[in-house]
Motif scaffolding. Structure first.
Motif, mmCIF file in Angstrom:
data_model
loop_
_atom_site.group_PDB
_atom_site.id
_atom_site.type_symbol
_atom_site.label_atom_id
_atom_site.label_comp_id
_atom_site.label_asym_id
_atom_site.label_seq_id
_atom_site.Cartn_x
_atom_site.Cartn_y
_atom_site.Cartn_z
ATOM 1 N N PRO A 1 0.836 -1.198 0.000
ATOM 2 C CA PRO A 1 0.000 0.000 0.000
ATOM 3 C C PRO A 1 0.873 1.251 0.000
ATOM 4 O O PRO A 1 2.006 1.238 0.438
ATOM 5 C CB PRO A 1 -0.797 -0.113 1.301
ATOM 6 C CG PRO A 1 0.009 -0.995 2.172
ATOM 7 C CD PRO A 1 0.732 -1.934 1.253
ATOM 8 N N VAL A 2 0.321 2.295 -0.535
ATOM 9 C CA VAL A 2 1.037 3.564 -0.583
ATOM 10 C C VAL A 2 1.255 4.060 0.848
ATOM 11 O O VAL A 2 0.374 3.959 1.688
ATOM 12 C CB VAL A 2 0.207 4.594 -1.382
ATOM 13 C CG1 VAL A 2 0.868 5.955 -1.350
ATOM 14 C CG2 VAL A 2 0.016 4.127 -2.805
ATOM 15 N N ASP A 3 2.427 4.561 1.098
ATOM 16 C CA ASP A 3 2.725 5.106 2.421
ATOM 17 C C ASP A 3 2.061 6.475 2.535
ATOM 18 O O ASP A 3 2.596 7.483 2.086
ATOM 19 C CB ASP A 3 4.243 5.214 2.607
ATOM 20 C CG ASP A 3 4.628 5.688 3.992
ATOM 21 O OD1 ASP A 3 3.728 6.010 4.796
ATOM 22 O OD2 ASP A 3 5.834 5.745 4.276
ATOM 23 N N LEU A 4 0.879 6.480 3.116
ATOM 24 C CA LEU A 4 0.106 7.708 3.210
ATOM 25 C C LEU A 4 0.817 8.765 4.040
ATOM 26 O O LEU A 4 0.733 9.953 3.727
ATOM 27 C CB LEU A 4 -1.277 7.412 3.779
ATOM 28 C CG LEU A 4 -2.155 6.517 2.909
ATOM 29 C CD1 LEU A 4 -3.500 6.289 3.585
ATOM 30 C CD2 LEU A 4 -2.344 7.087 1.529
ATOM 31 N N ASP A 5 1.512 8.355 5.093
ATOM 32 C CA ASP A 5 2.242 9.335 5.904
ATOM 33 C C ASP A 5 3.318 10.022 5.076
ATOM 34 O O ASP A 5 3.505 11.233 5.161
ATOM 35 C CB ASP A 5 2.875 8.663 7.121
ATOM 36 C CG ASP A 5 1.853 8.249 8.159
ATOM 37 O OD1 ASP A 5 0.763 8.870 8.201
ATOM 38 O OD2 ASP A 5 2.134 7.321 8.928
ATOM 39 N N GLN A 6 4.015 9.250 4.272
ATOM 40 C CA GLN A 6 5.067 9.821 3.433
ATOM 41 C C GLN A 6 4.460 10.795 2.417
ATOM 42 O O GLN A 6 4.989 11.884 2.203
ATOM 43 C CB GLN A 6 5.826 8.711 2.702
ATOM 44 C CG GLN A 6 6.948 9.216 1.817
ATOM 45 C CD GLN A 6 7.644 8.089 1.064
ATOM 46 O OE1 GLN A 6 7.206 6.946 1.088
ATOM 47 N NE2 GLN A 6 8.726 8.416 0.399
ATOM 48 N N LEU A 7 3.343 10.406 1.817
ATOM 49 C CA LEU A 7 2.686 11.295 0.869
ATOM 50 C C LEU A 7 2.193 12.567 1.548
ATOM 51 O O LEU A 7 2.304 13.660 0.991
ATOM 52 C CB LEU A 7 1.525 10.576 0.186
ATOM 53 C CG LEU A 7 1.900 9.467 -0.787
ATOM 54 C CD1 LEU A 7 0.640 8.766 -1.292
ATOM 55 C CD2 LEU A 7 2.715 10.001 -1.951
ATOM 56 N N GLN A 8 1.656 12.434 2.759
ATOM 57 C CA GLN A 8 1.169 13.606 3.482
ATOM 58 C C GLN A 8 2.321 14.548 3.816
ATOM 59 O O GLN A 8 2.183 15.766 3.695
ATOM 60 C CB GLN A 8 0.436 13.177 4.770
ATOM 61 C CG GLN A 8 -0.231 14.335 5.479
ATOM 62 C CD GLN A 8 -1.281 15.024 4.629
ATOM 63 O OE1 GLN A 8 -2.093 14.376 3.993
ATOM 64 N NE2 GLN A 8 -1.268 16.341 4.619
#
Length: 80
Positions: free
Chosen positions: A31-38
């Motif tokens: 899954p996409v690392d949402l924290d990194q994207l944020q």
């Protein structure tokens, strides 16, 4: 009220964990690392604000330069 909020919070967490597990086991990839994207979004938003400030500063400098140029042109034309 607090109990209901806590149950919703736990349901959300469970759903996220199950989703991540199913995604990983499906073989489609991690899954996409949402924290990194944020964090990236936050950094880009900060850069945008900085650039907007720079642009406003340059715009004011340009206005001042144009006004000075006009004044000098008028003064030069009056001498002729």
């Amino acid at each position: 009220m607090r109990l209901t909020a806590r149950v919703r919070q736990l349901e959300k967490r469970l759903s996220e964990e199950l989703g991540a597990t199913v995604w990983a086991e499906s073989g489609l990839g991690a899954p996409v690392d949402l924290d990194q994207l944020q964090r990236r979004i936050t950094m880009i938003e900060k850069q945008l604000v900085d650039k907007q400030g720079d642009l406003e500063e340059r715009t004011e400098e340009l206005k001042a330069a144009r006004a000075a140029n006009q004044a000098l042109t008028r003064a030069l034309n009056h001498r002729l």
